[in-house]
Structure formats: structure tokens, C-alpha cells
Design a protein around this motif. Structure first.
Motif, PDB file in Angstrom:
ATOM      1  N   ILE A  11       0.837  -1.207   0.000  1.00  0.00           N
ATOM      2  CA  ILE A  11       0.000   0.000   0.000  1.00  0.00           C
ATOM      3  C   ILE A  11       0.867   1.252   0.000  1.00  0.00           C
ATOM      4  CG2 ILE A  11      -1.608   1.360   1.403  1.00  0.00           C
ATOM      5  CD1 ILE A  11      -2.892  -1.285   2.288  1.00  0.00           C
ATOM      6  N   VAL A  12       1.928   1.247   0.813  1.00  0.00           N
ATOM      7  CA  VAL A  12       2.849   2.391   0.857  1.00  0.00           C
ATOM      8  C   VAL A  12       3.533   2.580  -0.492  1.00  0.00           C
ATOM      9  CG1 VAL A  12       4.964   3.282   1.903  1.00  0.00           C
ATOM     10  CG2 VAL A  12       3.231   2.215   3.349  1.00  0.00           C
ATOM     11  N   LYS A  13       3.943   1.488  -1.123  1.00  0.00           N
ATOM     12  CA  LYS A  13       4.587   1.560  -2.436  1.00  0.00           C
ATOM     13  C   LYS A  13       3.637   2.169  -3.472  1.00  0.00           C
ATOM     14  CE  LYS A  13       7.795  -2.330  -2.017  1.00  0.00           C
ATOM     15  NZ  LYS A  13       8.132  -3.691  -2.520  1.00  0.00           N
ATOM     16  N   ASN A  14       2.380   1.760  -3.424  1.00  0.00           N
ATOM     17  CA  ASN A  14       1.390   2.282  -4.376  1.00  0.00           C
ATOM     18  C   ASN A  14       1.177   3.778  -4.190  1.00  0.00           C
ATOM     19  OD1 ASN A  14       1.063  -0.275  -5.435  1.00  0.00           O
ATOM     20  ND2 ASN A  14      -0.735  -0.754  -4.177  1.00  0.00           N
ATOM     21  N   LEU A  15       1.126   4.210  -2.934  1.00  0.00           N
ATOM     22  CA  LEU A  15       0.953   5.636  -2.642  1.00  0.00           C
ATOM     23  C   LEU A  15       2.149   6.449  -3.146  1.00  0.00           C
ATOM     24  CD1 LEU A  15      -0.525   5.463   0.977  1.00  0.00           C
ATOM     25  CD2 LEU A  15      -1.718   6.177  -1.102  1.00  0.00           C
ATOM     26  N   GLU A  18       2.068   6.779  -6.975  1.00  0.00           N
ATOM     27  CA  GLU A  18       1.115   7.775  -7.455  1.00  0.00           C
ATOM     28  C   GLU A  18       1.708   9.178  -7.450  1.00  0.00           C
ATOM     29  OE1 GLU A  18      -2.345   7.442  -5.082  1.00  0.00           O
ATOM     30  OE2 GLU A  18      -2.879   5.424  -5.776  1.00  0.00           O
ATOM     31  N   LYS A  19       2.609   9.431  -6.504  1.00  0.00           N
ATOM     32  CA  LYS A  19       3.194  10.770  -6.360  1.00  0.00           C
ATOM     33  C   LYS A  19       4.500  10.931  -7.138  1.00  0.00           C
ATOM     34  CE  LYS A  19       0.200  12.501  -3.394  1.00  0.00           C
ATOM     35  NZ  LYS A  19      -0.600  13.728  -3.684  1.00  0.00           N
ATOM     36  N   PHE A  20       5.322   9.888  -7.174  1.00  0.00           N
ATOM     37  CA  PHE A  20       6.680  10.029  -7.712  1.00  0.00           C
ATOM     38  C   PHE A  20       7.008   9.088  -8.862  1.00  0.00           C
ATOM     39  CE2 PHE A  20       6.761  10.987  -3.117  1.00  0.00           C
ATOM     40  CZ  PHE A  20       7.098  12.332  -3.179  1.00  0.00           C
ATOM     41  N   ASN A  21       6.096   8.196  -9.260  1.00  0.00           N
ATOM     42  CA  ASN A  21       6.331   7.252 -10.350  1.00  0.00           C
ATOM     43  C   ASN A  21       7.590   6.419 -10.090  1.00  0.00           C
ATOM     44  OD1 ASN A  21       5.882   5.935 -12.769  1.00  0.00           O
ATOM     45  ND2 ASN A  21       7.058   7.429 -13.961  1.00  0.00           N
ATOM     46  N   ILE A  22       7.567   5.633  -9.023  1.00  0.00           N
ATOM     47  CA  ILE A  22       8.735   4.836  -8.630  1.00  0.00           C
ATOM     48  C   ILE A  22       8.711   3.476  -9.313  1.00  0.00           C
ATOM     49  CG2 ILE A  22       8.850   5.987  -6.391  1.00  0.00           C
ATOM     50  CD1 ILE A  22       7.666   3.430  -5.159  1.00  0.00           C
ATOM     51  N   LYS A  23       9.850   2.773  -9.226  1.00  0.00           N
ATOM     52  CA  LYS A  23       9.969   1.430  -9.772  1.00  0.00           C
ATOM     53  C   LYS A  23      10.599   0.531  -8.719  1.00  0.00           C
ATOM     54  CE  LYS A  23      11.992  -1.218 -13.569  1.00  0.00           C
ATOM     55  NZ  LYS A  23      12.858  -1.176 -14.782  1.00  0.00           N
TER      56      LYS A  23
END
Length: 214
Positions: A11-15, A18-23
Motif C-alpha cells: 500500500i505504501v509503495k502504491n501511494l 502515485e506521487k513520484f512514479n517509482i519502480k
């Protein structure tokens, strides 16, 4: 949230995505010169390759190792000798040692001490830096270890070198904090005022460490 709750972690990764487009590229293994080996016992943090590259860059890969990072018999001050002919190389080496002290707390005191003389790069200071590298050669893969079985207890240690700075007569403060057996914080700096005795210098560092512990 439990630290090993995979659902909450996702859930934290998804949030964040959404803000920073992480991988997500999996467990961290190597990042900006730091190696992160993992095992069932815990996580290590070291700069082995960074240290070896630094030794090779300075021509000390085959040099004789030193048992300590600093010669206690040498007292450095602003008028210790002639100016180094290449101030850029002098400052570059210091910057690399500062970065290396992130995983090698044993050199933090001497690196902090030598950082005081950046405005006047004297040859003897540069030689002191080379001694740090010869000390690192004894165990270039050494670093920090964060145990997976450590108990959650905070421990702190402090010390003060009374009048260590010859130029200002100010004492030098050092302190370390552990959670269980894992080192999490360390610092070395000059005290702001001159202490009139070693006891006064010790009380000053105890007051500082008390605030840090809180």
C-alpha cells in the motif's frame, strides 16, 4: 503497522508510485558506493569497493597498513608546515573520506579534526589523510551491521578530549548511540566554548548526549 506486513508495505509503495512514479527493483544491493549484503542474521552496510577504488586512486593499494587512523604523537595546528601545492586534490581526498565515514565510524574523529583546516591545506594534514587510508587497508570490507535479532534498547557512549584543538583550546566531543548491538548514530565535533577543566568538558558532552538521547 508491522514492519514485515507485506500488504501494508505494498500500500505504501502504491501511494509513493502515485506521487513520484517509482519502480520496485527488489532488495537493495548496491547504491552510490555502498554495498548492502543481507543474511538471516541481519543487514550489513559497507563501502568495500569504494575503499579499494580510493586506495588505488591514491596509489596506496600496496602500501604498508597502519594500525590506527591517526598518530596520537602528532598535534596538528594551523602552522604545522608548508602549504600543499595542490589544494584541489587535498580537498577532494577529504570529501571522499567524509563520505567513507558514513560506514566507518572509527575514522569519524580524525576526519572531523582534519576538516577544520580546509582553508589552509598544509602538507602534514594531507599526510595525515593518507594514514587514514593505510588504516582502512587493514579491513577494507568492514562496515556496519544491523542484526535481525537485536533487542530494542537504547545505549549511548560519550567522551571528550579536553583542549584537543591547539588553535582554539576548545575540547572535542565524541558520542555514539546503539539500538541493541546496532550502531545507529555517531558524531565528533568541537565544543562551542572553552572548558576550564577536563571535568567541565565531560559535563558538557554529557549534557549534549542527554539531549540527543531524549
Amino acid at each position: 503497522m508491522e514492519w514485515n506486513d507485506l500488504r501494508e508495505i505494498q500500500i505504501v509503495k502504491n501511494l509513493l508510485n502515485e506521487k513520484f512514479n517509482i519502480k520496485d527493483i527488489g532488495n537493495l544491493k548496491y547504491f552510490i558506493g555502498m554495498e548492502v549484503p543481507r543474511s538471516k542474521e541481519g543487514i550489513s552496510l559497507c563501502q568495500r569497493k569504494y575503499t579499494l577504488d580510493l586506495l588505488e586512486d591514491t596509489g596506496l593499494l600496496a602500501a604498508k597498513p597502519a594500525t590506527t587512523p591517526m598518530d596520537s604523537a602528532i598535534k596538528l595546528h594551523e602552522n604545522s608546515g608548508p602549504i600543499h601545492p595542490n589544494p584541489t586534490a587535498y580537498k577532494r581526498l577529504l570529501g571522499m573520506l567524509i563520505y567513507l565515514s558514513h560506514t566507518r565510524p572509527a575514522i569519524s574523529y580524525v576526519v572531523s579534526h582534519l576538516s577544520q583546516f580546509l582553508s589552509k591545506p598544509i602538507i602534514e594534514y594531507y599526510n595525515a589523510r593518507l594514514r587514514i587510508l593505510r588504516y582502512l587497508k587493514t579491513a577494507h570490507g568492514k562496515g556496519l551491521f544491523f542484526s535481525s535479532k537485536t533487542n530494542i534498547s537504547l545505549k549511548g557512549f560519550s567522551d571528550s578530549d579536553w583542549g584537543a584543538c591547539i588553535d582554539t583550546r576548545r575540547s572535542v566531543t565524541c558520542y555514539y548511540f546503539y539500538i541493541g548491538e546496532s550502531l545507529i548514530l555517531w558524531k565528533s565535533k568541537r565544543q562551542r566554548t572553552v572548558s576550564r577543566s577536563s571535568k567541565e568538558a565531560e559535563y558538557r558532552v554529557l549534557a549534549l548526549v542527554g539531549c540527543e538521547a531524549q
